[in-house]
Write a protein that holds these residues in place. Structure first.
Motif, PDB file in Angstrom:
ATOM      1  N   UNK A  21       0.020   5.835  10.021  1.00 27.74           N
ATOM      2  CA  UNK A  21       0.874   6.165   8.776  1.00 27.74           C
ATOM      3  C   UNK A  21      -0.113   5.964   7.421  1.00 27.74           C
ATOM      4  N   UNK A  22       0.523   6.156   6.268  1.00 32.31           N
ATOM      5  CA  UNK A  22      -0.272   6.106   5.047  1.00 32.31           C
ATOM      6  C   UNK A  22       0.722   5.082   4.181  1.00 32.31           C
ATOM      7  N   UNK A  23      -0.212   4.183   3.620  1.00 31.05           N
ATOM      8  CA  UNK A  23       0.538   3.156   2.607  1.00 31.05           C
ATOM      9  C   UNK A  23       0.944   4.088   1.339  1.00 31.05           C
ATOM     10  N   UNK A  24       2.241   4.003   1.034  1.00 26.48           N
ATOM     11  CA  UNK A  24       2.613   4.543  -0.263  1.00 26.48           C
ATOM     12  C   UNK A  24       3.012   3.229  -1.246  1.00 26.48           C
ATOM     13  N   UNK A  25       3.214   2.196  -0.710  1.00 32.50           N
ATOM     14  CA  UNK A  25       3.516   1.210  -1.840  1.00 32.50           C
ATOM     15  C   UNK A  25       3.265  -0.170  -0.997  1.00 32.50           C
ATOM     16  N   UNK A  26       2.446  -1.018  -2.012  1.00 34.58           N
ATOM     17  CA  UNK A  26       2.218  -0.976  -3.285  1.00 34.58           C
ATOM     18  C   UNK A  26       1.322   0.109  -3.593  1.00 34.58           C
ATOM     19  N   UNK A  45      -4.535   2.567   4.305  1.00 36.96           N
ATOM     20  CA  UNK A  45      -4.466   2.421   2.966  1.00 36.96           C
ATOM     21  C   UNK A  45      -5.845   2.203   2.395  1.00 36.96           C
ATOM     22  N   UNK A  46      -6.121   1.634   1.045  1.00 34.12           N
ATOM     23  CA  UNK A  46      -7.355   1.551   0.428  1.00 34.12           C
ATOM     24  C   UNK A  46      -8.321   0.514   1.432  1.00 34.12           C
ATOM     25  N   UNK A  47      -7.748  -0.582   1.689  1.00 29.49           N
ATOM     26  CA  UNK A  47      -8.346  -1.572   2.311  1.00 29.49           C
ATOM     27  C   UNK A  47      -9.035  -1.207   3.749  1.00 29.49           C
ATOM     28  N   UNK A  48      -8.573  -0.179   4.340  1.00 25.98           N
ATOM     29  CA  UNK A  48      -9.051   0.123   5.776  1.00 25.98           C
ATOM     30  C   UNK A  48      -9.107   1.639   6.005  1.00 25.98           C
ATOM     31  N   UNK A  96      -1.718  -8.065   3.308  1.00 25.45           N
ATOM     32  CA  UNK A  96      -1.884  -7.496   1.967  1.00 25.45           C
ATOM     33  C   UNK A  96      -0.921  -6.158   1.513  1.00 25.45           C
ATOM     34  N   UNK A  97      -0.667  -5.425   2.342  1.00 26.27           N
ATOM     35  CA  UNK A  97       0.417  -4.460   2.109  1.00 26.27           C
ATOM     36  C   UNK A  97       1.664  -4.523   2.074  1.00 26.27           C
ATOM     37  N   UNK A  98       1.993  -5.853   2.383  1.00 28.43           N
ATOM     38  CA  UNK A  98       3.297  -6.107   2.569  1.00 28.43           C
ATOM     39  C   UNK A  98       4.021  -6.749   1.069  1.00 28.43           C
ATOM     40  N   UNK A 153      -0.999   0.384  -5.653  1.00 25.60           N
ATOM     41  CA  UNK A 153      -2.661   0.507  -5.847  1.00 25.60           C
ATOM     42  C   UNK A 153      -3.520   0.357  -4.446  1.00 25.60           C
ATOM     43  N   UNK A 154      -2.630   0.296  -3.394  1.00 21.44           N
ATOM     44  CA  UNK A 154      -3.297   0.634  -1.965  1.00 21.44           C
ATOM     45  C   UNK A 154      -3.225   1.952  -1.434  1.00 21.44           C
ATOM     46  N   UNK A 155      -2.520   3.031  -2.228  1.00 22.02           N
ATOM     47  CA  UNK A 155      -2.106   4.260  -1.866  1.00 22.02           C
ATOM     48  C   UNK A 155      -3.577   5.076  -2.159  1.00 22.02           C
TER      49      UNK A 155
END
Length: 400
Positions: free
Chosen positions: A303-308, A276-279, A124-126, A310-312
């Motif tokens: 690590x923390x999602x930066x992109x996309x 990210x948001x999902x986990x 999803x975050x890819x 909407x998951x940051x």
């Protein structure tokens, strides 16, 4: 005085074929006319790239003790008390500082190769830069394909492998990722070359894998020739939540392959967990799983999602962060989530690439993407994480 060894020691070949000094650098490198350096272009060689005008400029900045504009991610992380890539490299490879004295440099010591977008997952975050499976969904959901080099594979050009082989004598570390590296046969030829020329014994090799491929005897026999071997498993969650976030993976297969890898003492096994948001509320259960299998928490790198965007989770509104905080415990991962949300806050949201100018725009984009992907995949966020589903559709406000 700010110092960094990366411009003198490292080069990253992206899955697209574009080139950067490291994965944290803000943009792809360009030639003197402003065109992106591209390993799909036979006129661009590693030798030419290594001392091109941007590398020279980077070295000039650090020799003067200045922060280059492209290094702003490390700058911001250090400003917020987060260990940056610059600091990490100084810690483990600081002995190279004595050679960082000129705008020219010898051949790189660390080569980070992303072996194309061939992958068996559609996380999803890819996106299509790292998984070719995203191409159709991006076209359907976004109306365009994000990877401008989709369909072009720099690894198909033999001259690139000839280039790489010419610098392996000086290499200390080789990073290999994808896509999924163990699906990409071409890199095995490079490993075999290093073994045959007797340089493998001097090289630390590091793989970033999604864990779907079991390390068979043929793979393991190759890897034993190298100085050290690190396997970085991308595991962000467990069970059904994992399967939702990384379709079409099966959690039992991932867990079995991971546990099997732990049986080989010569492998250094680590987990990279991208939050990210999902986990972001899964930390307590994730740590419980680690405890169950006897895997140390200090071998898990967050690590923390930066992109996309909407998951940051740093992009969430104050109310949304308050809601997430109410769901967190007092364990290590949850405390790191709190720290990240607190230190990385955005009162004003603006992203021209996504057409977002407010928190409301971002909420609408997030809901649209998640619902669209759920519909296409026949999966449901509500089924695996009701708390996050409540945030996405706005129901979390009902109890406030």
């Amino acid at each position: 005085m700010v110092k960094c060894i990366v411009p003198w020691t490292q080069i990253e070949i992206c899955a697209t074929g574009y080139v950067r000094p490291c994965a944290e650098y803000h943009h792809d490198l360009t030639d003197s006319q402003g065109n992106k350096l591209d390993m799909n272009n036979p006129q661009h060689s590693i030798k030419d790239i290594w001392n091109n005008h941007e590398y020279v400029k980077l070295r000039e900045h650090f020799l003067k003790g200045e922060w280059p504009e492209g290094c702003r991610k490390c700058y911001k992380q250090e400003e917020q008390g987060i260990t940056s890539r610059r600091q990490y490299e100084l810690d483990i490879n600081g002995h190279h500082l004595e050679n960082c004295i000129s705008v020219q440099a010898d051949n790189p010591k660390l080569l980070d190769i992303k072996l194309s977008s061939l992958c068996n997952l559609k996380c999803r975050i890819c996106n299509s830069e790292f998984s070719h499976n995203w191409i159709e969904d991006e076209q359907d959901v976004y109306g365009l394909v994000l990877n401008k080099n989709a369909g072009r594979n720099w690894i198909d050009h033999e001259e690139n492998w000839t280039d790489i082989k010419q610098i392996v004598d000086n290499l200390e570390t080789l990073y290999l990722s994808g896509g999924e590296p163990f699906l990409i046969e071409k890199h095995f030829e490079l490993l075999d070359y290093m073994i045959e020329t007797d340089v493998a014994k001097n090289i630390r090799v590091k793989f970033h894998t999604n864990g779907t491929i079991k390390l068979n005897d043929k793979i393991l026999d190759r890897l034993r020739h190298f100085k050290t071997v690190t396997m970085m498993y991308s595991i962000d969650d467990i069970g059904k939540r994992y399967e939702y976030q990384r379709p079409p993976a099966h959690w039992q297969v991932i867990e079995r392959n991971f546990l099997d890898a732990l049986q080989h003492d010569f492998l250094d096994i680590v987990i990279t967990c991208t939050i990210g948001l999902l986990n972001c509320t899964s930390g307590k259960e994730f740590e419980a799983w680690l405890d169950t299998i006897g895997f140390p928490l200090d071998k898990v790198f967050l690590n923390f999602v930066r992109a996309p965007i909407y998951y940051d989770i740093s992009m969430l509104s104050t109310e949304q962060k308050t809601y997430i905080n109410s769901l967190l415990g007092d364990n290590h991962i949850d405390n790191e989530v709190r720290k990240y949300m607190r230190s990385q806050h955005h009162d004003n949201i603006s992203d021209t690439a996504w057409g977002v100018n407010s928190h409301k725009d971002l909420d609408n984009l997030r809901k649209y993407v998640i619902m669209s992907l759920d519909k296409k995949s026949k999966l449901s966020l509500e089924d695996v994480s009701q708390d996050i589903a409540r945030l996405v559709d706005g129901r979390y406000l009902d109890n406030q």
